[in-house]
Structures are given as structure tokens and as C-alpha cells.
Design a protein around this motif. Sequence first.
Motif, PDB file in Angstrom:
ATOM      1  N   PHE A  77      -1.143  25.288  -4.168  1.00 28.35           N
ATOM      2  CA  PHE A  77      -0.653  25.163  -5.381  1.00 28.35           C
ATOM      3  C   PHE A  77       0.504  24.180  -5.206  1.00 28.35           C
ATOM      4  O   PHE A  77       1.042  23.920  -6.609  1.00 28.35           O
ATOM      5  CB  PHE A  77      -0.372  26.513  -6.024  1.00 28.35           C
ATOM      6  CG  PHE A  77      -1.536  27.308  -6.270  1.00 28.35           C
ATOM      7  CD1 PHE A  77      -2.751  27.013  -6.538  1.00 28.35           C
ATOM      8  CD2 PHE A  77      -1.316  28.565  -6.498  1.00 28.35           C
ATOM      9  CE1 PHE A  77      -3.916  27.644  -6.466  1.00 28.35           C
ATOM     10  CE2 PHE A  77      -2.483  29.677  -6.663  1.00 28.35           C
ATOM     11  CZ  PHE A  77      -3.677  29.159  -6.524  1.00 28.35           C
ATOM     12  N   ILE A  85      -1.348  19.261  -4.347  1.00 28.41           N
ATOM     13  CA  ILE A  85      -2.152  19.174  -5.457  1.00 28.41           C
ATOM     14  C   ILE A  85      -2.616  17.511  -5.678  1.00 28.41           C
ATOM     15  O   ILE A  85      -3.620  16.991  -6.021  1.00 28.41           O
ATOM     16  CB  ILE A  85      -1.813  19.606  -6.980  1.00 28.41           C
ATOM     17  CG1 ILE A  85      -1.954  21.275  -6.827  1.00 28.41           C
ATOM     18  CG2 ILE A  85      -2.595  19.174  -8.214  1.00 28.41           C
ATOM     19  CD1 ILE A  85      -1.418  22.119  -7.978  1.00 28.41           C
ATOM     20  N   VAL A  93      -5.697  15.183  -5.525  1.00 24.87           N
ATOM     21  CA  VAL A  93      -6.068  14.190  -6.764  1.00 24.87           C
ATOM     22  C   VAL A  93      -6.429  13.041  -6.257  1.00 24.87           C
ATOM     23  O   VAL A  93      -7.553  12.503  -6.764  1.00 24.87           O
ATOM     24  CB  VAL A  93      -5.008  14.490  -7.796  1.00 24.87           C
ATOM     25  CG1 VAL A  93      -5.277  13.324  -9.024  1.00 24.87           C
ATOM     26  CG2 VAL A  93      -5.190  15.683  -8.430  1.00 24.87           C
ATOM     27  N   ARG A  95      -8.637  25.064 -17.446  1.00 26.96           N
ATOM     28  CA  ARG A  95      -7.800  23.973 -16.834  1.00 26.96           C
ATOM     29  C   ARG A  95      -6.552  24.366 -16.283  1.00 26.96           C
ATOM     30  O   ARG A  95      -5.504  23.914 -16.248  1.00 26.96           O
ATOM     31  CB  ARG A  95      -7.449  22.700 -17.918  1.00 26.96           C
ATOM     32  CG  ARG A  95      -6.668  23.507 -19.151  1.00 26.96           C
ATOM     33  CD  ARG A  95      -6.165  22.436 -20.082  1.00 26.96           C
ATOM     34  NE  ARG A  95      -5.621  23.143 -21.409  1.00 26.96           N
ATOM     35  CZ  ARG A  95      -5.245  22.737 -22.250  1.00 26.96           C
ATOM     36  NH1 ARG A  95      -4.716  21.266 -22.301  1.00 26.96           N
ATOM     37  NH2 ARG A  95      -4.771  23.261 -23.402  1.00 26.96           N
ATOM     38  N   THR A 107      -4.040  25.730 -13.089  1.00 23.87           N
ATOM     39  CA  THR A 107      -3.971  25.207 -11.818  1.00 23.87           C
ATOM     40  C   THR A 107      -4.345  25.917 -10.660  1.00 23.87           C
ATOM     41  O   THR A 107      -4.725  25.216  -9.447  1.00 23.87           O
ATOM     42  CB  THR A 107      -2.298  25.295 -11.407  1.00 23.87           C
ATOM     43  OG1 THR A 107      -1.624  24.700 -12.694  1.00 23.87           O
ATOM     44  CG2 THR A 107      -1.752  24.360 -10.348  1.00 23.87           C
ATOM     45  N   LYS A 153      -8.031  22.676 -12.699  1.00 27.03           N
ATOM     46  CA  LYS A 153      -7.566  21.322 -12.402  1.00 27.03           C
ATOM     47  C   LYS A 153      -8.226  21.092 -10.878  1.00 27.03           C
ATOM     48  O   LYS A 153      -8.702  19.749 -10.672  1.00 27.03           O
ATOM     49  CB  LYS A 153      -6.265  21.386 -12.755  1.00 27.03           C
ATOM     50  CG  LYS A 153      -5.962  21.228 -14.113  1.00 27.03           C
ATOM     51  CD  LYS A 153      -4.422  21.252 -14.307  1.00 27.03           C
ATOM     52  CE  LYS A 153      -4.070  20.769 -15.952  1.00 27.03           C
ATOM     53  NZ  LYS A 153      -2.808  21.023 -16.194  1.00 27.03           N
ATOM     54  N   VAL A 185     -17.125  14.160 -14.255  1.00 29.09           N
ATOM     55  CA  VAL A 185     -16.446  15.476 -14.587  1.00 29.09           C
ATOM     56  C   VAL A 185     -15.609  15.510 -15.935  1.00 29.09           C
ATOM     57  O   VAL A 185     -14.897  14.598 -16.355  1.00 29.09           O
ATOM     58  CB  VAL A 185     -15.424  15.708 -13.505  1.00 29.09           C
ATOM     59  CG1 VAL A 185     -14.786  17.209 -13.502  1.00 29.09           C
ATOM     60  CG2 VAL A 185     -16.057  15.657 -12.309  1.00 29.09           C
ATOM     61  N   THR A 186     -16.090  16.558 -16.882  1.00 29.61           N
ATOM     62  CA  THR A 186     -15.185  16.936 -17.978  1.00 29.61           C
ATOM     63  C   THR A 186     -14.590  18.250 -17.881  1.00 29.61           C
ATOM     64  O   THR A 186     -15.118  19.139 -17.305  1.00 29.61           O
ATOM     65  CB  THR A 186     -16.540  17.046 -19.151  1.00 29.61           C
ATOM     66  OG1 THR A 186     -17.179  15.820 -19.289  1.00 29.61           O
ATOM     67  CG2 THR A 186     -15.827  17.330 -20.453  1.00 29.61           C
ATOM     68  N   VAL A 187     -13.283  18.084 -18.449  1.00 29.78           N
ATOM     69  CA  VAL A 187     -12.392  19.500 -18.375  1.00 29.78           C
ATOM     70  C   VAL A 187     -12.486  19.720 -19.660  1.00 29.78           C
ATOM     71  O   VAL A 187     -12.054  19.095 -20.592  1.00 29.78           O
ATOM     72  CB  VAL A 187     -11.149  19.055 -17.704  1.00 29.78           C
ATOM     73  CG1 VAL A 187     -10.354  20.158 -17.927  1.00 29.78           C
ATOM     74  CG2 VAL A 187     -11.236  18.689 -16.385  1.00 29.78           C
ATOM     75  N   ALA A 188     -12.966  21.007 -19.951  1.00 30.39           N
ATOM     76  CA  ALA A 188     -12.927  21.689 -21.403  1.00 30.39           C
ATOM     77  C   ALA A 188     -11.930  22.816 -21.332  1.00 30.39           C
ATOM     78  O   ALA A 188     -11.862  23.191 -20.275  1.00 30.39           O
ATOM     79  CB  ALA A 188     -14.414  22.012 -21.745  1.00 30.39           C
ATOM     80  N   HIS A 189     -11.459  23.113 -22.423  1.00 36.65           N
ATOM     81  CA  HIS A 189     -10.477  24.197 -22.583  1.00 36.65           C
ATOM     82  C   HIS A 189     -10.297  24.759 -23.854  1.00 36.65           C
ATOM     83  O   HIS A 189     -11.144  24.543 -24.789  1.00 36.65           O
ATOM     84  CB  HIS A 189      -9.437  23.574 -21.941  1.00 36.65           C
ATOM     85  CG  HIS A 189      -8.879  22.521 -22.639  1.00 36.65           C
ATOM     86  ND1 HIS A 189      -8.328  22.270 -23.925  1.00 36.65           N
ATOM     87  CD2 HIS A 189      -8.860  21.113 -22.108  1.00 36.65           C
ATOM     88  CE1 HIS A 189      -8.327  20.947 -24.188  1.00 36.65           C
ATOM     89  NE2 HIS A 189      -8.563  20.260 -22.935  1.00 36.65           N
ATOM     90  N   HIS A 219      -8.769  24.101 -26.414  1.00 32.40           N
ATOM     91  CA  HIS A 219      -8.627  23.332 -27.657  1.00 32.40           C
ATOM     92  C   HIS A 219      -9.991  22.270 -27.847  1.00 32.40           C
ATOM     93  O   HIS A 219     -10.039  21.475 -28.571  1.00 32.40           O
ATOM     94  CB  HIS A 219      -7.596  22.378 -27.448  1.00 32.40           C
ATOM     95  CG  HIS A 219      -6.167  22.817 -27.625  1.00 32.40           C
ATOM     96  ND1 HIS A 219      -5.374  22.563 -28.737  1.00 32.40           N
ATOM     97  CD2 HIS A 219      -5.651  23.705 -26.801  1.00 32.40           C
ATOM     98  CE1 HIS A 219      -4.100  23.302 -28.305  1.00 32.40           C
ATOM     99  NE2 HIS A 219      -4.290  23.880 -27.342  1.00 32.40           N
ATOM    100  N   THR A 220     -10.856  22.735 -27.026  1.00 28.00           N
ATOM    101  CA  THR A 220     -12.188  21.847 -27.112  1.00 28.00           C
ATOM    102  C   THR A 220     -13.010  22.227 -28.347  1.00 28.00           C
ATOM    103  O   THR A 220     -13.039  23.554 -28.384  1.00 28.00           O
ATOM    104  CB  THR A 220     -13.074  21.863 -25.584  1.00 28.00           C
ATOM    105  OG1 THR A 220     -12.290  21.651 -24.623  1.00 28.00           O
ATOM    106  CG2 THR A 220     -14.621  21.434 -25.736  1.00 28.00           C
TER     107      THR A 220
END
Lengths: 287, 287
Positions: free
Chosen positions: A121, A126, A130, A167, A169, A173, A186-190, A192-193
Motif C-alpha cells: 500500500f 502503488i 501502475v 476503487r 487502495t 485500484k 479496464v473500467t473502474v466503477a464505484h 458515483h457510477t
Amino acid sequence: MATIMDGKALAAEIDKTTTVRIQRLADQGIVPGLVVILVGDDPASKIYVRNKERRAKKMKINSIVRNLPDTISEADLIKIIQTYNENPTIHAILVQLPLPAHINEFNVTNAIAPEKDADGFHPTNIGKLVINHTEKTPIACTPQGIMSIFNAYHIDLDGKKAVVVGRSTIVGKPMAALLVNANATVTVAHSHTHNLSQLTREADILVVAVGIAKYIKEADVKSDAVVIDVGMDRDVNGKLVGDVDFAEVERKASYITPVPKGVGPMTITTLISQTVALAEWSSEKNG
Amino acid sequence: MATIMDGKALAAEIDKTTTVRIQRLADQGIVPGLVVILVGDDPASKIYVRNKERRAKKMKINSIVRNLPDTISEADLIKIIQTYNENPTIHAILVQLPLPAHINEFNVTNAIAPEKDADGFHPTNIGKLVINHTEKTPIACTPQGIMSIFNAYHIDLDGKKAVVVGRSTIVGKPMAALLVNANATVTVAHSHTHNLSQLTREADILVVAVGIAKYIKEADVKSDAVVIDVGMDRDVNGKLVGDVDFAEVERKASYITPVPKGVGPMTITTLISQTVALAEWSSEKNG
């Protein structure tokens, strides 16, 4: 019906390889040392820490659980971390999250030496993940364990549509980064999606880490999708279930991880394996 | 017809604010110092470096261009970087990419002190961005400049479907992180993506960084999408164009950045502004 991906059996397989590596280190006089720092007495954290310690003991690595009162200051916690940073018998440091509200998680995570970062972490680790510089880089254990599951079941990720729901850590992510590195789209949903169901229905690979019992239903999943359930939730009867409605989704997916015995055992197995790796990398550097 | 987002005008606006900040530092006896290291003589890199230098001079920051032969060893390059790391008159260090093949980009980027990282490519800074710990963290200038464009044109990102085409460390990956932090639902697409057009057609926000002239056509874009073109390409006549077929897509998008005078000027403006920020953060720390 989906193939049920047996995380428990796979974890046992990987543990065998790890045992060989531990023996090889022992031949050089090295015992991998893991310290798990638990601040306060959050019941869930205590269970996680106990499970980690049990497995570490079973695997014969040197495991220390350091219990600290929830009144400890951030500065004092960081001082304790620094003593382990400097202690050559400790190869891996893990601070169980969450921390009490008066302690800044970033500052604590950042205080762990990157080369002793059991959980992966630390921002430097990280960042390395990435940018796909993962050689000798510790990586978050849950997503890394999921990659081992994909690998064991020969799941082709290249060019596939992967959707990661969540999403954090800890899971979302780093999972997204690992999937991008494996050439998935890759799609990151959360939280607010919009239209989450529409999005998940397009996923060839669906990883769910939302912490809501049976949140993903059959209608939310594409036929023959590969579904990974990171949830550890309780249903209305107090039974341990995942974020995916297993009974429903099993009928539609091609592969699915169960809860329990799916992602969970792989996380701890990866933590032990990563602790051993940190000890190996340290010995290569010093040897 | 789309609103054309005027990166050049916005850059001039931001430069005005930066000028005030530079004056404020001057009152404390501080001149922001930027060193740009150029290895070899790649023609495109030389143009980029010249543009950066010209703007730095105009803004009255202390700008040094250090030209090094393409025969320099990685170790010698890193030694030079270290002298700038230790030089208190230098607040920002930028190594122009790409580097000659015998030099490892990761090792060089990693050698820049994170607190002098003009480009925000250091793994620690990328990690901080990804975990949304962006206070006093330098961030890649192109995506940060794009965020300023969104902000200036009041583009609502929260919950929106954003698709980033390209996954470089310079643009795609930090762009995706910034959009996730802004609560967009973000998809990273790249050379391995299947059915790219289907994906881009679903994007409310489309950021294109592929390096292929006029790659994105009207049919690839959703009606009323916000389209950001990071490309700096040459068409068959040698004219500077973007990755987006502007004439076509302008008819369908709600907002679009042109090439030139879109993202390009914002990148350099952000570099200067970030250099000033690094000087400010350094003076706060020392002051």
C-alpha cells in the motif's frame, strides 16, 4: 453452470511452493519475519489478524502480532514502525486497517519502508505497479491473489473487457492496474457510477468489491462472464456471503469464486508468499 | 456544433496567476528554478524543450537546459540528476523523454527527488495521485492541464462515463487516476482493446492519446460528448493535426479541444505553474 474457482485448493497449492522457498531460506539461516500491527480492538480486524497469524505460524515464518491501544498517537505509531524498518529480522510490516480516526492512514502507510511493505500500500509501490515496474515490488495481496486465480484457471485477460466495482487502495485500484498491465480493457466503477448494471453486464471479467451482501444479481452479469467476488458480508441470517448472489450468478457465469473459499484464502496465502519474497529480495541484496 | 475549448486563451489566463505567484516568491528572494535535461538530439524532443524554455524565460523563472550527448551512460546521467537534487536553486527537474535505448527510463525517473519532480512521473508521485493524496504532489502536466480545461468550462465529471484511449505513464494512466478521483466512471482503452469504436461511442468524456492522425471519427463519438485531443500528429500534407478528426467530430461533440491551441499550450502552462508550486512548497518547508 459455472466452474467454481476453488481459492482454498489453489491457496494450498501455492503454500506448498512457499514452504519450499521458506526451507531454502532456512538453509541460508534466514527466517522470514512478519510483524502485524493492530491498533485498538475492532472485532473484524482482530479476526483478520488472528487468521493471518495462524497461517504464518503454520507456515513457520516468524510472525509477531503487535497490539497497540487505540489511544496511541500517530507519532508514536510511526516511531514503532520505524524500529521495525530498522530491524533486520523483520522483512515485512503490515498495519491492519482501518486505523482509529485520529491517525492518518496515509502517513502510517507512508512510514513503512517500501522494501518491507507486506501489503503493497506504500505510494511508491502503488506507483511502481501502475507504471508496470513490478519486479521486486510488493503488490496488494487481494488483487495479486485474484491474478493467481486467473492464472491457475487459464483465464485469458488480453483485450477482454474487465469491470472492477470498487476503487479502494486495498482492492479496486491495484486490481485495475494489474488488469491494465495484463492488457485488459479496464473500467473502474464505484459509488458515483450511473447505470452500474448496464456496465457490469458488458464485462467479460467482473471483479466486485463493494461490501454489500448479494449486491450483484444474475441480471447484472453477462452470460459466460468470469466473476470474482471479493465481498465478505453477512446475510440477514448472519451467514457469511459475498457481494455476488452466488446461487443466481453461478447459473450464468462461466467461472465464479465462491464465498467463503474463494478470494479470502488466496489473500492470506499471497501475504505469506509476499513476506517470503520480501525476505528473498532482502537476502539477494545483502548476500 | 461543439464549443471549441480554447487551451491557448486559458493558458494565458493561468499564466497571469502564475506571474503573480512568481512575483510573490521574488519578494521573498526566491526565483523558481527549472532544469530540463535533454539527452541526444531527437528533433521532436528538441522542439518540445525549446518551447518549454521559451515559455520559462518569458515567465521569468530560472530555466536551464542541460544538453547531454546520447552516448552518456545511465550512471552518469543519474549522477547529474543527483547534483540538481542537491542544488537549492533548482526546484524542478525534467528529463525529456524518450531516452536513448541504453538508458532505463524507470531508473532515471526514479532518481529525480520526488519533491523536484517537474513532470510528476516519479513512482511515489504517481502512487500518491492514484490513492488521491494529491496535496503538494506534482502530477503529470498534460492530464493536469486537461483537468484545468474541464474546470474552466465547468464540465461535470461526477458519475460520467469517461474513456481514456492510451495507457502511457505520461498521459493515459495519470489521466485515468485524475478522472477516478473526480468521481467519473473511467475506462482505460489501449492497443489491445477490442471494438474500440463501440467503447468510445459510449463515452460522455473522451480523452484520446494514441498518436495517430485523425484516428477518431464522427462515428466513434457519442452525441454531445466532451472530446479532448492529446494528439500532436502530422497529416499527409505535413500539417499539425490531432488524434481526432476535428472537422467531423466538431459537428457531433458538445465540447472539443482543437489541435493546435488546445491541450498543447496547457501542458507547458501547467509545467511552469507546477515548477512555481514546487518552489512554493519548498519555501514553506524551509521557511
